[in-house]
Motif scaffolding. Structure first.
Motif, short mmCIF file in Angstrom:
data_model
loop_
_atom_site.label_atom_id
_atom_site.label_comp_id
_atom_site.label_asym_id
_atom_site.label_seq_id
_atom_site.Cartn_x
_atom_site.Cartn_y
_atom_site.Cartn_z
N ILE A 1 0.84 -1.20 0.00
CA ILE A 1 0.00 0.00 0.00
C ILE A 1 0.88 1.25 0.00
O ILE A 1 0.61 2.21 -0.72
N TYR A 2 1.96 1.20 0.80
CA TYR A 2 2.84 2.37 0.89
C TYR A 2 3.60 2.65 -0.41
O TYR A 2 4.20 3.70 -0.56
N HIS A 3 3.59 1.69 -1.33
CA HIS A 3 4.14 2.00 -2.67
C HIS A 3 3.26 3.04 -3.38
O HIS A 3 3.73 3.80 -4.21
N HIS A 4 1.97 3.03 -3.05
CA HIS A 4 1.01 3.90 -3.75
C HIS A 4 0.75 5.20 -3.02
O HIS A 4 0.53 6.24 -3.64
N VAL A 5 0.66 5.12 -1.69
CA VAL A 5 0.27 6.29 -0.90
C VAL A 5 1.16 6.41 0.33
O VAL A 5 1.68 5.41 0.83
N ASP A 6 1.31 7.63 0.83
CA ASP A 6 2.20 7.87 1.96
C ASP A 6 1.59 7.47 3.29
O ASP A 6 2.30 7.15 4.23
N SER A 7 0.26 7.53 3.38
CA SER A 7 -0.38 7.33 4.69
C SER A 7 -1.88 7.12 4.50
O SER A 7 -2.41 7.36 3.42
N LYS A 8 -2.54 6.70 5.58
CA LYS A 8 -3.99 6.58 5.57
C LYS A 8 -4.61 7.95 5.29
O LYS A 8 -5.57 8.07 4.53
N GLU A 9 -4.02 8.99 5.88
CA GLU A 9 -4.58 10.33 5.69
C GLU A 9 -4.45 10.80 4.24
O GLU A 9 -5.29 11.56 3.75
N ALA A 10 -3.38 10.36 3.56
CA ALA A 10 -3.23 10.75 2.15
C ALA A 10 -4.36 10.16 1.30
O ALA A 10 -4.82 10.78 0.34
N ILE A 11 -4.82 8.96 1.67
CA ILE A 11 -5.95 8.35 0.95
C ILE A 11 -7.21 9.18 1.18
O ILE A 11 -7.95 9.51 0.25
N LEU A 12 -7.43 9.54 2.45
CA LEU A 12 -8.57 10.39 2.79
C LEU A 12 -8.52 11.70 2.01
O LEU A 12 -9.52 12.12 1.41
N ASP A 13 -7.36 12.34 2.02
CA ASP A 13 -7.20 13.63 1.37
C ASP A 13 -7.51 13.53 -0.12
O ASP A 13 -8.25 14.35 -0.68
N HIS A 14 -6.97 12.51 -0.76
CA HIS A 14 -7.19 12.33 -2.19
C HIS A 14 -8.69 12.19 -2.49
O HIS A 14 -9.23 12.83 -3.39
N ALA A 15 -9.37 11.36 -1.70
CA ALA A 15 -10.78 11.07 -1.97
C ALA A 15 -11.67 12.29 -1.72
O ALA A 15 -12.54 12.61 -2.53
N VAL A 16 -11.48 12.96 -0.60
CA VAL A 16 -12.39 14.08 -0.31
C VAL A 16 -12.08 15.28 -1.19
O VAL A 16 -12.98 16.05 -1.52
N THR A 17 -10.82 15.44 -1.60
CA THR A 17 -10.49 16.51 -2.55
C THR A 17 -11.20 16.27 -3.88
O THR A 17 -11.75 17.19 -4.49
N ASP A 18 -11.21 15.03 -4.31
CA ASP A 18 -11.90 14.65 -5.54
C ASP A 18 -13.39 15.02 -5.45
O ASP A 18 -13.96 15.64 -6.36
#
Lengths: 209, 209
Positions: free
Chosen positions: A58-75
């Motif tokens: 997972i860390y190959h794709h994203v830096d952290s759990k919060e980065a996933i959150l940020d990406h999704a809610v920004t979208d």
């Protein structure tokens, strides 16, 4: 699933991680897990289990759990803001702008249901969450401004403030992420279009009084 | 706040824990902390810090974090069910029953705002949560039944199923826990009464079409 130290994909392919997941797909699956269990209750270990890959993959794709959150809610927020930007620039009268704002918001909710669901449940526990909550509030204010203009033309009831009408309308609109499932009953786009027409009618009925 | 091993209250008073907290007050403060940070993100240590007492003092009152959740959401669900029980037994016509159900639900939301807020945000991560979510779904079904009867008399629009109308109405109704604050603007009960009248009017306007 083996627990070796070898990365799941060590070729020089631009797509890293286990074959079958690009970054967008991985984020989408994670958002669905957040929505089932709650963001705070979801660990990276739970995400890895659902994805069937290791945490390091997972860390190959994203830096952290919060980065996933940020990406999704920004979208989700970008799409919701673009909808209101389009309404503001279309030159229609105030009542028609309100209708178009409702209809457009419902369309974004259908198209980005998982991301919007996550957005609506944010509590503001971190800087990323607080920034998203503030952008969400600004969307409510902008719908309130459209409603205020429509109150002035007589298209919308005036016994409730425009800001509270915006909150009530969004309460009804946003509820669809909890119950509407595309393609259930009526197939595909036609089903979503019919639902959007019907819900727009109910919301407008309330706003007109 | 000292970190001695002495309990904050070691007299034989029937009220245990630090003076100033009975069980109801302690639970109410905990529910408010859950609502700010999210239930899953709140630890017993955070609750102790907010209350200004030790974790062991909290355990004098309640067995666990989940017991606090259970107490609060049971309180909210009991009140919401009692409201619909009263409506079902009042002999009014179907349209009037719908209006009374909306008005009564709004009153419970004002009276038990923190408990209902917590209830509405549950994800079903445990047996206690799942049972509460199921009781919440049953309330939606019961409002849907009232709406179906009102559709048959022509009091409510028929272009949307009664169950979906119940979900839309509750989306609007439930939104008030996120924005209505009693006593803001207009003092006390009068303010709540005016808000309840106004929101009931908006919801009914949408249902009538």
């Amino acid at each position: 699933m083996t627990a070796t130290a070898t990365p799941p994909d060590s070729t020089d392919s631009p797509r890293r991680g286990r074959p079958g997941y690009d970054r967008e797909t991985l984020i989408r699956v994670c958002v669905e897990v957040f929505n089932v269990h709650g963001y705070d209750a979801t660990s990276m270990g739970m995400l890895a289990k659902h994805l069937g890959i290791s945490k390091s993959a997972i860390y190959h794709h994203v830096d952290s759990k919060e980065a996933i959150l940020d990406h999704a809610v920004t979208d989700a927020l970008d799409a919701l803001e673009a909808c209101l930007d389009g309404v503001a620039g279309n030159g229609a009268d105030a009542g028609a702008q309100v209708e178009e704002g409702i209809r457009g918001t419902l369309s974004v909710l259908v198209e980005k249901q998982p991301e919007v669901t996550l957005l609506l449940r944010l509590r503001g526990n971190s800087a990323v969450e607080l920034a998203a909550v503030e952008r969400r509030r600004e969307l409510t204010r902008r719908l309130g401004d459209l409603l205020e203009a429509a109150q002035a033309t007589g298209a919308v009831r005036t016994d409730v403030t425009s800001h509270n009408l915006a909150r009530l309308a969004l309460g009804m609109i946003n509820s669809i992420v909890d119950w509407y499932r595309p393609g259930r009953g009526v197939p595909g786009e036609q089903g979503a279009g019919k639902m959007i027409d019907a819900v727009t009618g109910v919301v407008l009925g309330g706003l007109r009084g």
